[in-house]
Write a protein that holds these residues in place. Structure first.
Motif, PDB file in Angstrom:
ATOM      1  N   ILE A 183       0.876  -1.174   0.000  1.00 22.70           N
ATOM      2  CA  ILE A 183       0.000   0.000   0.000  1.00 22.70           C
ATOM      3  C   ILE A 183       0.911   1.221   0.000  1.00 22.70           C
ATOM      4  N   LEU A 184       0.812   2.013  -1.040  1.00 20.79           N
ATOM      5  CA  LEU A 184       1.686   3.162  -1.234  1.00 20.79           C
ATOM      6  C   LEU A 184       0.909   4.432  -0.932  1.00 20.79           C
ATOM      7  N   GLU A 185       1.275   5.127   0.147  1.00 16.01           N
ATOM      8  CA  GLU A 185       0.617   6.381   0.502  1.00 16.01           C
ATOM      9  C   GLU A 185       1.345   7.536  -0.199  1.00 16.01           C
ATOM     10  N   THR A 186       0.646   8.150  -1.136  1.00 18.94           N
ATOM     11  CA  THR A 186       1.274   9.173  -1.978  1.00 18.94           C
ATOM     12  C   THR A 186       0.686  10.555  -1.691  1.00 18.94           C
ATOM     13  N   PHE A 187       1.238  11.563  -2.343  1.00 19.57           N
ATOM     14  CA  PHE A 187       0.779  12.943  -2.163  1.00 19.57           C
ATOM     15  C   PHE A 187      -0.550  13.170  -2.891  1.00 19.57           C
ATOM     16  N   GLY A 188      -1.389  14.020  -2.304  1.00 21.49           N
ATOM     17  CA  GLY A 188      -2.575  14.540  -2.996  1.00 21.49           C
ATOM     18  C   GLY A 188      -3.423  13.497  -3.676  1.00 21.49           C
ATOM     19  N   ALA A 189      -3.567  13.672  -4.994  1.00 22.17           N
ATOM     20  CA  ALA A 189      -4.436  12.791  -5.785  1.00 22.17           C
ATOM     21  C   ALA A 189      -3.690  11.582  -6.327  1.00 22.17           C
ATOM     22  N   GLY A 190      -2.579  11.214  -5.670  1.00 26.94           N
ATOM     23  CA  GLY A 190      -1.868  10.007  -6.073  1.00 26.94           C
ATOM     24  C   GLY A 190      -0.511  10.249  -6.671  1.00 26.94           C
ATOM     25  N   ASN A 191       0.095  11.375  -6.339  1.00 25.28           N
ATOM     26  CA  ASN A 191       1.369  11.747  -6.954  1.00 25.28           C
ATOM     27  C   ASN A 191       2.561  11.259  -6.136  1.00 25.28           C
ATOM     28  N   ALA A 192       3.628  10.879  -6.839  1.00 26.06           N
ATOM     29  CA  ALA A 192       4.864  10.439  -6.204  1.00 26.06           C
ATOM     30  C   ALA A 192       6.027  10.801  -7.114  1.00 26.06           C
ATOM     31  N   PRO A 193       7.215  11.006  -6.546  1.00 27.35           N
ATOM     32  CA  PRO A 193       8.365  11.309  -7.405  1.00 27.35           C
ATOM     33  C   PRO A 193       8.702  10.125  -8.297  1.00 27.35           C
ATOM     34  N   SER A 194       9.158  10.418  -9.496  1.00 23.19           N
ATOM     35  CA  SER A 194       9.508   9.333 -10.421  1.00 23.19           C
ATOM     36  C   SER A 194      10.937   8.864 -10.229  1.00 23.19           C
ATOM     37  N   GLY A 195      11.736   9.663  -9.471  1.00 23.13           N
ATOM     38  CA  GLY A 195      13.137   9.320  -9.269  1.00 23.13           C
ATOM     39  C   GLY A 195      13.992   9.841 -10.410  1.00 23.13           C
ATOM     40  N   GLU A 196      15.290   9.920 -10.144  1.00 24.93           N
ATOM     41  CA  GLU A 196      16.191  10.381 -11.199  1.00 24.93           C
ATOM     42  C   GLU A 196      16.153   9.423 -12.378  1.00 24.93           C
ATOM     43  N   ASP A 197      15.982   9.986 -13.568  1.00 22.82           N
ATOM     44  CA  ASP A 197      15.933   9.189 -14.807  1.00 22.82           C
ATOM     45  C   ASP A 197      14.853   8.104 -14.736  1.00 22.82           C
ATOM     46  N   GLY A 198      13.780   8.389 -13.946  1.00 23.83           N
ATOM     47  CA  GLY A 198      12.680   7.423 -13.869  1.00 23.83           C
ATOM     48  C   GLY A 198      13.021   6.173 -13.092  1.00 23.83           C
ATOM     49  N   SER A 199      14.032   6.241 -12.215  1.00 20.33           N
ATOM     50  CA  SER A 199      14.472   5.042 -11.496  1.00 20.33           C
ATOM     51  C   SER A 199      13.407   4.488 -10.556  1.00 20.33           C
ATOM     52  N   LEU A 200      12.659   5.371  -9.898  1.00 19.00           N
ATOM     53  CA  LEU A 200      11.628   4.902  -8.979  1.00 19.00           C
ATOM     54  C   LEU A 200      10.498   4.222  -9.740  1.00 19.00           C
ATOM     55  N   THR A 201      10.115   4.796 -10.850  1.00 18.03           N
ATOM     56  CA  THR A 201       9.080   4.181 -11.681  1.00 18.03           C
ATOM     57  C   THR A 201       9.529   2.801 -12.158  1.00 18.03           C
ATOM     58  N   ALA A 202      10.793   2.674 -12.497  1.00 21.21           N
ATOM     59  CA  ALA A 202      11.330   1.380 -12.940  1.00 21.21           C
ATOM     60  C   ALA A 202      11.257   0.350 -11.826  1.00 21.21           C
ATOM     61  N   ILE A 203      11.463   0.791 -10.584  1.00 22.23           N
ATOM     62  CA  ILE A 203      11.377  -0.128  -9.440  1.00 22.23           C
ATOM     63  C   ILE A 203       9.954  -0.647  -9.278  1.00 22.23           C
ATOM     64  N   PHE A 204       8.976   0.249  -9.411  1.00 21.54           N
ATOM     65  CA  PHE A 204       7.579  -0.176  -9.313  1.00 21.54           C
ATOM     66  C   PHE A 204       7.232  -1.167 -10.429  1.00 21.54           C
ATOM     67  N   LYS A 205       7.676  -0.844 -11.626  1.00 21.70           N
ATOM     68  CA  LYS A 205       7.370  -1.702 -12.774  1.00 21.70           C
ATOM     69  C   LYS A 205       7.986  -3.088 -12.592  1.00 21.70           C
ATOM     70  N   ALA A 206       9.199  -3.137 -12.069  1.00 19.94           N
ATOM     71  CA  ALA A 206       9.863  -4.426 -11.846  1.00 19.94           C
ATOM     72  C   ALA A 206       9.127  -5.234 -10.783  1.00 19.94           C
ATOM     73  N   ALA A 207       8.657  -4.557  -9.713  1.00 19.73           N
ATOM     74  CA  ALA A 207       7.929  -5.252  -8.654  1.00 19.73           C
ATOM     75  C   ALA A 207       6.610  -5.825  -9.174  1.00 19.73           C
ATOM     76  N   VAL A 208       5.920  -5.040 -10.009  1.00 15.28           N
ATOM     77  CA  VAL A 208       4.670  -5.519 -10.603  1.00 15.28           C
ATOM     78  C   VAL A 208       4.932  -6.741 -11.477  1.00 15.28           C
ATOM     79  N   SER A 209       6.030  -6.720 -12.202  1.00 16.63           N
ATOM     80  CA  SER A 209       6.369  -7.865 -13.067  1.00 16.63           C
ATOM     81  C   SER A 209       6.656  -9.120 -12.247  1.00 16.63           C
TER      82      SER A 209
END
Length: 514
Positions: A275-301
């Motif tokens: 359960i990811l508690e994010t800012f406002g309407a669901g916003n979160a930092p993507s990380g440098e060069d999208g690194s955080l987004t890549a981590i989420f995508k890898a976990a989902v996979s």
């Protein structure tokens, strides 16, 4: 001769919490004899009639008769008769786990046929979590389950305990609200929409995205029946016992959070959800060069379900801003207006279901299954039947529905209960018969099924204390008996005793209920 008022039977389940504690040299400690010491001396809980003990199942096979008390007549000319079952080992609400939730749910299941409603005394620290968990664990619930506690002990001079307990007791014994609820500070909330907002105020809980189901005032209880959810399937009450939050984590996003922190949580052995508690309407930092987004995508996979909920008490996670959309594209599930407590317990519930796929879990996390999130409304247009009378008020509507039931007019019944703007499923006639009582002795069981599918309760009793099942039994309507039994109806102790005394052998009559 004293007036004989009807009475509802309620089981109070004492799990622990501040409400049942008393002062000692070592501080607050659990008090024994809560019924006799905390409730019996108070006139609001005890009319002095000294009723007979009530049967309580302490496990699946052991029945004990425990002392009972009866309230004075309420605003609704009704008593509430109740007893209290105390857990042998009281639960610490700050340390409660799925084992404690299972113990509560099992106690309700073992006593489901013996009582009209249940009140659970619980510590406030995890009260919203337990309310949410039970709402998912108890499926096809047809009776009120109300959790409550207090910020101060019932034995304290200034306390909210009496109001919280008495309000819960009156509602559970008077109104057939078939939901897991939380009652606090004169308001009845849907349990899975609540969160604790204060550690000291008597007004300690809120339901930011859902109005209360009922409010208590000097005039009595005002129930918002339009909000109350009802079972809409032909199925018996059941309990899921293996809900376990140890496979789900909860992480709060903060400014400057490092992607490695989140990645380390997502790689905890055995983790299946986050359960990811994010800012406002669901916003979160993507990380440098999208690194955080890549981590989420890898976990989902890897099959980990990630649900995005807001840190804000009020509001909803939606793809309104680009950061939230980026998370969604990475496979993170939009949690809409789920509270953290509901998101955590709902995901744990879904992960415990047998033979459920990853896609099914992500789909159900974004849909309401117990009223835990606000559903999108869709406009529906329909033309009223020209054969139906113009319904001017609730009484006229109820009378018209009664005639339709007596005629076996399924189409007319469907048209009148669809939308139910007059609250027809809760309405009663002069003998306190509901529409389901009328349908139980009606000529067409298709009407009975239709009412059940719209949420009519099989557990409401009329002025003679009879259920729809009892009436169907007495007229020998075996098909109605079978349908009502299939949906979980049962005969109450007075009805079983009446049947035993009469020793009838009419075809289709039920001698006892399981």
């Amino acid at each position: 001769m004293a007036t004989q008022y009807p009475e509802g039977h309620v089981l109070i389940i004492m799990t622990g919490g501040t409400i049942c504690m008393k002062s000692s040299p070592e501080g607050l400690i659990p008090a024994t004899g809560f019924l006799s010491q905390g409730m019996a001396p108070r006139p609001s809980f005890n009319d002095g009639s000294m009723p007979e003990p009530l049967p309580v199942m302490t496990d699946s096979t052991t029945k004990k008769y425990l002392s009972s008390l009866r309230t004075p007549p309420s605003t609704y000319s009704r008593h509430v008769r109740y007893t209290l079952y105390e857990f042998p080992v009281l639960l610490d609400s700050s340390s409660i786990s799925s084992e404690g939730w299972t113990q509560i749910a099992t106690t309700i299941q073992n006593n489901y046929s013996l009582f009209d409603g249940f009140v659970i005394l619980h510590g406030t620290d995890s009260l919203a979590y337990t309310s949410s968990a039970l709402s998912f664990m108890l499926s096809h619930l047809g009776k009120p389950v109300i959790l409550t506690g207090s910020q101060a002990s019932i034995f304290a001079l200034q306390s909210d305990a009496v109001d919280n307990l008495l309000g819960s007791l009156i509602i559970a014994g008077t109104f057939m609200i078939p939901e897991v609820c939380l009652f606090f500070h004169h308001r009845l909330f849907r349990g899975n929409r609540t969160t604790k907002v204060s550690a000291s105020s008597f007004d300690a809980f809120a339901s930011p995205n859902c109005e209360p189901l009922a409010k208590i005032s000097a005039m009595g209880a005002e129930v918002n029946w339009a909000l109350v959810r009802r079972p809409r399937s032909i199925a018996r009450f059941d309990v899921l016992r293996n809900l376990d939050t140890t496979h789900v984590a909860c992480l709060r996003i903060f400014p400057g959070i490092k992607p490695e922190m989140i990645d380390s949580v997502l790689r905890v052995p055995g983790l299946r959800g986050l359960i990811l508690e994010t800012f406002g309407a669901g916003n979160a930092p993507s990380g440098e060069d999208g690194s955080l987004t890549a981590i989420f995508k890898a976990a989902v996979s890897r099959g980990i379900v990630i649900v995005n909920v807001s840190q804000c008490q009020s509001g909803s996670v939606t793809p309104l801003y680009a950061p939230a959309t980026i998370l969604g594209n990475a496979g993170v599930v939009f949690g809409h207006d789920l509270t953290t407590e509901a998101a955590l317990t709902k995901l744990s519930f879904l992960l415990a279901l047998p033979d459920i796929s990853y896609d099914d879990i992500t789909h159900q996390m974004q849909a309401s299954i117990r009223g835990e999130m606000t559903e999108s409304s869709h406009m529906q247009f329909s033309h009223p039947s020209s054969e139906l009378p113009t319904l001017l008020d609730a009484q006229v509507a109820f009378t018209a529905l009664g005639y339709a039931i007596a005629r076996g007019d399924v189409d007319a019944v469907k048209a009148m209960v669809h939308g139910d703007q007059f609250g027809l499923l809760e309405a009663k006639d002069y003998a306190e018969n509901t529409v389901l009582h009328l349908a139980a002795v009606g000529p067409d069981t298709r009407v009975l099924r239709e009412l059940l599918l719209h949420g009519a309760s099989v557990h409401v009793r009329n002025r003679a204390k009879n259920t729809p099942l009892f009436l169907a039994t007495q007229v020998g309507n075996s098909e109605a008996v079978a349908i009502l039994t299939e949906v979980g109806a049962h005969l109450h102790s007075e009805e079983l005793e009446w049947n035993g005394n009469c020793k009838r052998s009419r075809t289709g009559e039920v001698k006892e209920a399981s």
